[in-house]
Design a protein around this motif. Structure first.
Motif, PDB file in Angstrom:
ATOM      1  N   GLU A  73      44.716  24.484  26.170  1.00  0.00           N
ATOM      2  CA  GLU A  73      43.283  24.342  25.936  1.00  0.00           C
ATOM      3  C   GLU A  73      42.467  24.856  27.111  1.00  0.00           C
ATOM      4  OE1 GLU A  73      42.369  20.359  24.816  1.00  0.00           O
ATOM      5  OE2 GLU A  73      43.517  20.457  22.940  1.00  0.00           O
ATOM      6  N   THR A  77      50.153  25.338  23.084  1.00  0.00           N
ATOM      7  CA  THR A  77      48.698  25.293  23.156  1.00  0.00           C
ATOM      8  C   THR A  77      48.273  25.062  24.600  1.00  0.00           C
ATOM      9  OG1 THR A  77      48.533  24.359  20.921  1.00  0.00           O
ATOM     10  CG2 THR A  77      46.600  24.148  22.346  1.00  0.00           C
ATOM     11  N   GLN A 120      46.616  29.823  22.022  1.00  0.00           N
ATOM     12  CA  GLN A 120      47.730  29.185  21.332  1.00  0.00           C
ATOM     13  C   GLN A 120      48.724  30.264  20.917  1.00  0.00           C
ATOM     14  OE1 GLN A 120      47.330  27.180  17.245  1.00  0.00           O
ATOM     15  NE2 GLN A 120      47.345  25.425  18.651  1.00  0.00           N
TER      16      GLN A 120
END
Length: 254
Positions: free
Chosen positions: A89, A87, A94
């Protein structure tokens, strides 16, 4: 034989910096080629530097004035793992590393990058420029199958810092295609096909660079995120295509 070529393709693309793309001096590609032979823990097929024929390498014109980038500044960070789920962000993405792929440690990644930088310095390139290029790039993930039949790379690059101009995905793809052609030809490999297309993965649009080198396939999925370019690169054979496709199918926006 195929596994050795796959390993060499990983080494070449890893050692290659976008600094080499922006240079007219073939010593950079030669440095990247030499660095690929020194990468730790990669079974690279012996290549003969004497076989390099720079006259056979075609350069493509790339006009900086044609590049128009409208981006909102972001701050890129390294991704995290929860099991085999990656992942990031900051990049809004992802993905899942398929079973059977082994992640490179940070030490292994840094050793490979160090070898590339050292060989570029030996090729008489300015060490400050090389370090600036490396500093502008996050080599976030490298994963390979245990038998070296396929590998995955995730790289995030701030091109304005690494090569001095901000690129969108399409411009980056054109530059990458030209650079890969030069690199593989310099290494003595036959380029059977190259192509640039568009593809959607997980609700995101990517510019895709495809290269077929000596029967081995490589695809780079390129996406602009703010002032960064994020690239998912997969290298594989026919036998391992399903494994990398599993990875590509897992890529999704978050």
């Amino acid at each position: 034989m195929k596994k050795k070529v796959i390993s060499c393709m990983l080494a070449l693309t890893l050692a290659l910096s976008m600094t080499a793309c922006g240079s007219d001096d073939k010593n950079v590609e030669k440095g990247a080629f030499e660095a690929s032979k020194q990468q730790n823990d990669v079974d690279v097929e012996d290549l003969n530097e004497d076989d390099l024929n720079e006259d056979d390498i075609e350069e493509e014109d790339f006009d900086e004035e044609d590049i128009e980038v409208d981006s909102e500044a972001v701050t890129a960070e390294r991704g995290t793992f929860d099991g085999n789920v990656y992942t990031n962000e900051s990049m809004g993405v992802q993905a899942t590393i398929p079973e059977g792929f082994v992640l490179y440690t940070e030490e292994q990644i840094q050793q490979a990058l160090g070898a590339g930088a050292e060989m570029m310095e030996n090729a008489e390139y300015d060490s400050d420029s090389i370090q600036e290029s490396l500093a502008g790039t996050i080599y976030d993930v490298i994963a390979a199958t245990e038998d070296n039949s396929a590998n995955i790379q995730i790289v995030i690059e701030e091109t304005k810092r690494s090569i001095g101009m901000e690129l969108d995905a399409d411009s980056y793809a054109k530059l990458m295609e030209s650079n890969l052609k030069t690199t593989y030809q310099s290494a003595g490999y036959t380029i059977e096909e190259t192509d640039i297309t568009e593809e959607s993965l997980g609700g995101m649009d990517f510019t895709v660079v495809f290269v077929n080198v000596a029967g081995m396939m490589q695809k780079a999925y390129i996406r602009q995120v703010g002032n960064y370019v994020m690239t998912f690169t997969v290298t594989y054979t026919d036998a391992s295509e399903s494994a990398v496709q599993e990875f590509l199918n897992s890529i999704t926006a978050i």
